[in-house]
Design an enzyme around this catalytic site. Structure first.
Site, mmCIF file in Angstrom:
data_model
loop_
_atom_site.group_PDB
_atom_site.id
_atom_site.type_symbol
_atom_site.label_atom_id
_atom_site.label_comp_id
_atom_site.label_asym_id
_atom_site.label_seq_id
_atom_site.Cartn_x
_atom_site.Cartn_y
_atom_site.Cartn_z
ATOM 1 N N HIS A 246 -44.365 -5.508 -42.353
ATOM 2 C CA HIS A 246 -45.560 -5.533 -41.515
ATOM 3 C C HIS A 246 -46.711 -4.887 -42.270
ATOM 4 O O HIS A 246 -46.554 -4.389 -43.392
ATOM 5 C CB HIS A 246 -45.320 -4.863 -40.159
ATOM 6 C CG HIS A 246 -44.949 -3.412 -40.218
ATOM 7 N ND1 HIS A 246 -45.841 -2.410 -40.560
ATOM 8 C CD2 HIS A 246 -43.769 -2.781 -39.956
ATOM 9 C CE1 HIS A 246 -45.240 -1.239 -40.503
ATOM 10 N NE2 HIS A 246 -43.978 -1.427 -40.154
ATOM 11 N N CYS A 262 -39.246 0.240 -41.854
ATOM 12 C CA CYS A 262 -39.854 -1.039 -42.205
ATOM 13 C C CYS A 262 -40.557 -0.958 -43.559
ATOM 14 O O CYS A 262 -40.792 0.118 -44.097
ATOM 15 C CB CYS A 262 -40.842 -1.469 -41.131
ATOM 16 S SG CYS A 262 -40.044 -2.143 -39.655
#
Length: 424
Positions: A246, A262
């Site tokens: 992301h 992430c």
């Protein structure tokens, strides 16, 4: 396909590579490389091919004569370079091999990932020019063919220690590299006695088009940009994870160890990866995530190694205790002592959570059960009071106090309305 312009220069006779390599190693050091007459210093040797032209210009401004002018012309007049259709976005422009530089002359071999209206191509072309060329008319642009994205079969390799993602189609010899930010450290808190990163390793991971969120709105820090979720296998129902690519959620991109698991990409890189996956005919793209990669290709963006984030331990080394932050994630804290990279070692059995567990809910259950036993033992030993308040104080020791401000923040960010699987 690609417009050609005439350049009024002659190409001098090239020095042989053997003579150049002897010169480079004798004068610049054994790890330096000389291609024709382009001197590639050791620190840039594996950080040129597959790297965005803009990144090369920004990080090595004097490495390739005239490269900044070429990059500027592509940006200002892309239709002069790519005219297979109506251009929607030029996702990436990178060198596919080291430049050839001779006295007064430069020749670049370039690949561009171009999204046209209705299809996407990887355009290959060369640009030849004299060292002082600035205008498009002073450059010879020659097409070397194109590859439709739908004909490709890309694989993705992530190196967590080097914080890079390599995207490659070996059949068509297309390879480029992006820098990433990855998970912080767990230094024996979640997984007692062992050091790892909060970003799991994936030996047989996939990215499935059906699991990609093209515009993720919640939590708000995803800013309506793509969330590219990783699966630990090819089963869309049973192999979903909370880990994905992301956008950077801070003010600027940091190539460090900062996230809860992430992997963070710069916005142009994230959009390029998203469209490469979603516009391809292949529903699933294989991905491998490990600490280190055999492929030495890298990116010149700076790495932050001295300052890093690690899981906060409000207990002891023998009995660690991690609190949750206002996002309901494991709370991290900064350390300035230098990231312990030497302790990150790949092993054959380290696949997702087979060895290391980062399931916050399961970790909390185990931690709360252990804390309850410890407090009951203290009660029996008489080291804490016998009132309910004394027991609650013992049970809550080390926890972060939840405030009204925190609750307002979670509501505003949309955190309370999503599941734990989507918090990362």
């Amino acid at each position: 396909m690609i417009r050609q312009a005439i350049v009024s220069s002659t190409i001098a006779v090239l020095l042989t590579m053997s003579v150049q390599d002897v010169y480079a190693q004798a004068v610049l050091g054994k790890n330096s490389l000389l291609t024709n007459q382009l001197i590639v210093p050791a620190e840039a040797a594996n950080k040129v091919v597959g790297v965005r032209l803009d990144d090369l210009v920004n990080n090595f401004p004097s490495l390739v004569p005239g490269l900044a002018n070429v990059a500027a012309n592509i940006k200002s007049n892309p239709q002069a370079f790519f005219n297979s259709g109506t251009i929607e976005v030029v996702h990436n422009v990178f060198l596919n091999k080291l430049p050839e530089v001779t006295p007064g002359m430069v020749r670049l071999s370039v690949t561009a990932y171009v999204k046209y209206k209705g299809f996407s191509n990887f355009e290959r072309f060369t640009v030849s020019y004299n060292n002082g060329a600035k205008k498009l008319a002073d450059m010879l642009i020659q097409s070397e063919g194109s590859v439709n994205l739908r004909d490709t079969a890309f694989s993705i390799t992530v190196g967590l220690v080097d914080r890079k993602v390599i995207i490659e189609d070996s059949m068509y010899d297309i390879k480029f590299v992006f820098p990433i930010g990855v998970g912080g450290f767990d230094e024996g808190v979640l997984n007692e006695g062992r050091v790892s990163l909060l970003t799991p390793r994936f030996q047989n991971g996939v990215i499935d088009q059906r699991a990609v969120i093209s515009k993720r709105e919640k939590p708000r820090y995803f800013d309506g940009k793509p969330f590219i979720r990783l699966l630990k296998g090819n089963d869309i129902r049973n192999d979903m994870t909370a880990i994905g690519f992301h956008t950077e959620i801070n003010d600027s991109f940091v190539r460090g160890f900062d996230s809860h698991g992430c992997m963070r990409l710069r916005v142009p890189d994230l959009m390029a990866l998203h469209d490469l996956i979603m516009d391809n005919d292949e529903q699933q793209t294989p991905i491998t995530v490990s600490y280190k990669t055999k492929d030495q290709a890298d990116h010149p963006a700076g790495k932050r190694n001295k300052t890093y984030k690690t899981v906060l331990n409000n207990g002891t080394k023998e009995s660690p205790f991690f609190p949750l932050d206002r996002d309901n994630l494991v709370q991290l804290t900064y350390r300035e002592t230098g990231a312990p990279l030497d302790k990150l070692i790949d092993s054959a059995d380290d696949n997702y959570e087979d060895v290391f567990s980062y399931d916050t809910q399961e970790q909390l259950k185990e931690q709360n059960a252990r804390r309850k036993n410890e407090c009951q033992a203290k009660l029996m030993a008489g080291t804490i009071g016998t009132s309910q308040k004394d027991m609650e104080k013992c049970l809550d020791a080390g926890k972060r106090e939840d405030s009204a401000k925190d609750r307002i923040y979670r509501k505003f960010m949309g955190i309370d309305s999503i599941t734990a699987l989507d918090l990362f």
